[in-house]
Design a protein around this motif. Structure first.
Motif, short mmCIF file in Angstrom:
data_model
loop_
_atom_site.label_atom_id
_atom_site.label_comp_id
_atom_site.label_asym_id
_atom_site.label_seq_id
_atom_site.Cartn_x
_atom_site.Cartn_y
_atom_site.Cartn_z
N VAL A 263 28.93 29.04 28.31
CA VAL A 263 29.90 29.71 29.18
C VAL A 263 30.39 30.96 28.46
CG1 VAL A 263 32.14 29.54 30.33
CG2 VAL A 263 30.62 27.55 30.26
N TYR A 264 30.29 32.09 29.13
CA TYR A 264 30.63 33.38 28.53
C TYR A 264 31.86 33.95 29.21
CZ TYR A 264 26.14 32.79 26.38
OH TYR A 264 25.11 32.26 25.64
N GLU A 265 32.85 34.30 28.42
CA GLU A 265 34.09 34.85 28.96
C GLU A 265 33.83 36.22 29.56
OE1 GLU A 265 38.69 35.58 27.47
OE2 GLU A 265 37.04 35.77 26.03
N GLY A 266 34.18 36.36 30.86
CA GLY A 266 34.13 37.67 31.48
C GLY A 266 35.48 38.33 31.28
N VAL A 267 36.27 38.44 32.36
CA VAL A 267 37.64 38.92 32.17
C VAL A 267 38.58 37.77 31.83
CG1 VAL A 267 37.38 40.99 33.57
CG2 VAL A 267 38.05 38.85 34.68
N GLY A 268 38.08 36.52 31.93
CA GLY A 268 38.86 35.37 31.50
C GLY A 268 39.83 34.85 32.54
N TRP A 269 40.68 33.93 32.11
CA TRP A 269 41.58 33.24 33.02
C TRP A 269 42.67 34.15 33.58
CZ3 TRP A 269 39.38 28.87 34.13
CH2 TRP A 269 38.79 28.06 33.16
N HIS A 270 43.16 35.07 32.79
CA HIS A 270 44.42 35.74 33.10
C HIS A 270 44.25 37.12 33.74
CE1 HIS A 270 46.66 32.66 30.90
NE2 HIS A 270 45.73 32.74 29.96
N THR A 271 43.02 37.53 34.00
CA THR A 271 42.76 38.86 34.54
C THR A 271 42.00 38.77 35.85
OG1 THR A 271 42.72 39.78 32.30
CG2 THR A 271 41.68 41.09 34.04
N GLN A 272 42.37 39.63 36.79
CA GLN A 272 41.67 39.66 38.08
C GLN A 272 40.24 40.18 37.91
OE1 GLN A 272 43.67 41.61 41.35
NE2 GLN A 272 45.70 40.93 40.64
N GLY A 273 39.32 39.56 38.63
CA GLY A 273 37.96 40.06 38.67
C GLY A 273 37.80 41.11 39.76
N ALA A 274 36.53 41.48 39.99
CA ALA A 274 36.21 42.44 41.05
C ALA A 274 34.97 41.95 41.80
CB ALA A 274 35.97 43.82 40.46
N HIS A 275 34.90 40.64 42.02
CA HIS A 275 33.70 40.02 42.56
C HIS A 275 33.71 39.91 44.08
CE1 HIS A 275 36.29 36.43 42.66
NE2 HIS A 275 36.60 36.74 41.39
N THR A 276 34.90 39.75 44.68
CA THR A 276 34.97 39.44 46.11
C THR A 276 36.20 40.10 46.71
OG1 THR A 276 34.04 37.25 45.54
CG2 THR A 276 34.81 37.59 47.81
N TYR A 277 35.99 41.13 47.52
CA TYR A 277 37.11 41.84 48.13
C TYR A 277 37.98 40.86 48.93
CZ TYR A 277 39.77 45.21 50.86
OH TYR A 277 40.78 45.94 51.44
N GLY A 278 39.29 40.93 48.69
CA GLY A 278 40.23 40.07 49.39
C GLY A 278 40.51 38.76 48.68
N TYR A 279 39.71 38.43 47.64
CA TYR A 279 39.88 37.16 46.93
C TYR A 279 40.09 37.35 45.42
CZ TYR A 279 38.36 34.59 51.09
OH TYR A 279 38.27 34.05 52.35
N ASN A 280 40.02 38.57 44.95
CA ASN A 280 40.05 38.77 43.50
C ASN A 280 41.34 38.32 42.84
OD1 ASN A 280 37.43 39.90 43.25
ND2 ASN A 280 38.20 41.84 44.07
N ASP A 281 42.43 38.31 43.60
CA ASP A 281 43.71 37.91 43.02
C ASP A 281 44.05 36.44 43.27
OD1 ASP A 281 44.01 38.31 45.73
OD2 ASP A 281 46.05 39.10 45.59
N ILE A 282 43.17 35.73 43.97
CA ILE A 282 43.47 34.33 44.29
C ILE A 282 42.28 33.40 43.97
CG2 ILE A 282 45.18 34.83 46.06
CD1 ILE A 282 42.99 34.38 48.18
N ALA A 283 41.26 33.92 43.30
CA ALA A 283 40.06 33.12 43.06
C ALA A 283 39.51 33.37 41.66
CB ALA A 283 38.99 33.43 44.10
N LEU A 284 38.90 32.31 41.11
CA LEU A 284 38.11 32.43 39.90
C LEU A 284 36.66 32.66 40.29
CD1 LEU A 284 39.52 29.43 37.81
CD2 LEU A 284 40.11 31.86 37.57
#
Length: 352
Positions: A263-284
């Protein structure tokens, strides 16, 4: 831990080890003779997590299958252990602070100042010591026990270890640490290859409000990877693509999973991703490295992802009644691939 095959004879021996270590505390301890990382041929230390001294625990382990009685052979065994730890386990180095050979030599692992990877939940508050070199089924030799006693005494004198440290343990399970309390059975959090370990750029992205409600399973497309060194290269390449070509602030996923089971840390637990518009602030966002339209990830990767999700619940990053979805459920994409999608449909909390 690499082995939990510990005999009860060895466990009964531990009070003697405790008495020995207590007896030597009254005398001034000279610096023990330690075979340095350079002397045993270690690769460069890349671990970054620091230990805060003095630590409260000493945790001991006994490694099997590493029989040796002289320094050259023991050094070769340690190089093999290090390669296994890095490339198979996905750790940043050997998991122990020090290793004690059956011939009585102390070998430097990650040393006094760096956290090991030996015991989930205790790496930041303990020194991890591993005995190795003895024959299968044998307890550590008197020379090894004498060496570790001297190491403990020196650690206390120099402030690395509390003088009231919890007694040495050879772990058969995590319940040994607190035997008077029942411990809920659960899978340990997987060892995560940190950003510093895979060579991440320094970035600044929006923070995540935790716990989140959703887990989104994704694939990265492109090539997969089967060994840690290749997966680290792939993660660096994905980060560069996302920053340079997509204009994202960082790699877009919270975590990535390789076919090495890492398992490789991307932005990790505490940072928003940019994977899915509308879900980045509520989803891992958890991304499997590779293309899984026609083939499924191997069992090591699938198990690592499932353990990561359970870890998120256990650690409070994900609500207990979370919803798990495929990337294609919430955005128009082929990700996570039909073959992988058919797998995750069987996982707990899946919701189409």
């Amino acid at each position: 831990m690499l082995s939990s095959l510990v005999s009860w004879d060895h466990v009964r021996m531990l009070p003697w080890l405790l008495v020995f270590s207590v007896l030597v505390l009254g005398a001034r301890a000279d610096a023990p003779s330690i075979v340095s990382r350079n002397e045993w041929g270690s690769r460069m230390l890349t671990c970054r997590a620091q230990l805060t001294h003095p630590v409260a625990y000493v945790i001991t382990d006994e490694l099997t299958g590493m029989e040796c009685q002289e320094q050259n052979l023991c050094s070769w065994k340690l190089r093999g252990l290090q390669s296994h730890s890095v490339y198979t386990k996905g750790w940043c180095d050997v998991p122990y602070n020090f290793l004690v050979g059956d011939e009585g030599r102390v070998y430097e692992g990650v040393g006094w100042n760096i956290q090991g990877s030996h015991t989930q939940g205790y790496n930041n508050v303990s020194l991890g010591i591993a005995f190795f070199g003895s024959k299968m089924g044998s307890s550590p030799s008197p020379a090894a026990l004498s060496a570790v006693g001297g190491l403990f005494s020196y650690a206390i004198q120099k402030g690395y270890l509390s003088s009231r440290y919890i007694r040495p343990l050879i772990l058969q399970s995590e319940t040994c640490l607190v035997p008077q309390q029942p411990v809920r059975s659960r899978k340990a959090c997987p060892n995560i290859v940190t950003r510093s370990a895979w060579g991440s750029r320094e970035t600044l992205c929006p923070k995540m409000n935790l716990p989140v409600k959703y887990v989104i399973i994704i694939h990265t497309a492109g090539t997969s990877c089967n060994v840690s060194v290749d997966c680290q290269i792939r993660v660096r390449d994905i980060q560069s693509f996302h920053i340079n070509d997509k204009n994202f602030c960082d790699i877009s996923y919270q975590f990535l999973v390789g076919q090495d089971g890492g398992v490789y840390e991307g932005v990790g637990w505490h940072t928003q991703g940019a994977h899915t518009y509308g879900y980045n602030d509520i989803a891992l966002g958890i991304a499997f490295i590779g293309n899984f339209v026609e083939r499924v990830p191997n069992n090591a990767a699938l198990e690592a992802a499932q353990n990561l999700i359970q870890c998120a619940v256990d650690e409070g990053y994900l609500v207990t009644d979370y919803l798990l979805v495929g990337h294609s459920d919430v955005v128009n994409t082929l990700s996570p691939g039909k073959a992988l999608y058919n797998i995750i449909k069987t996982w707990p909390h899946f919701k189409h």
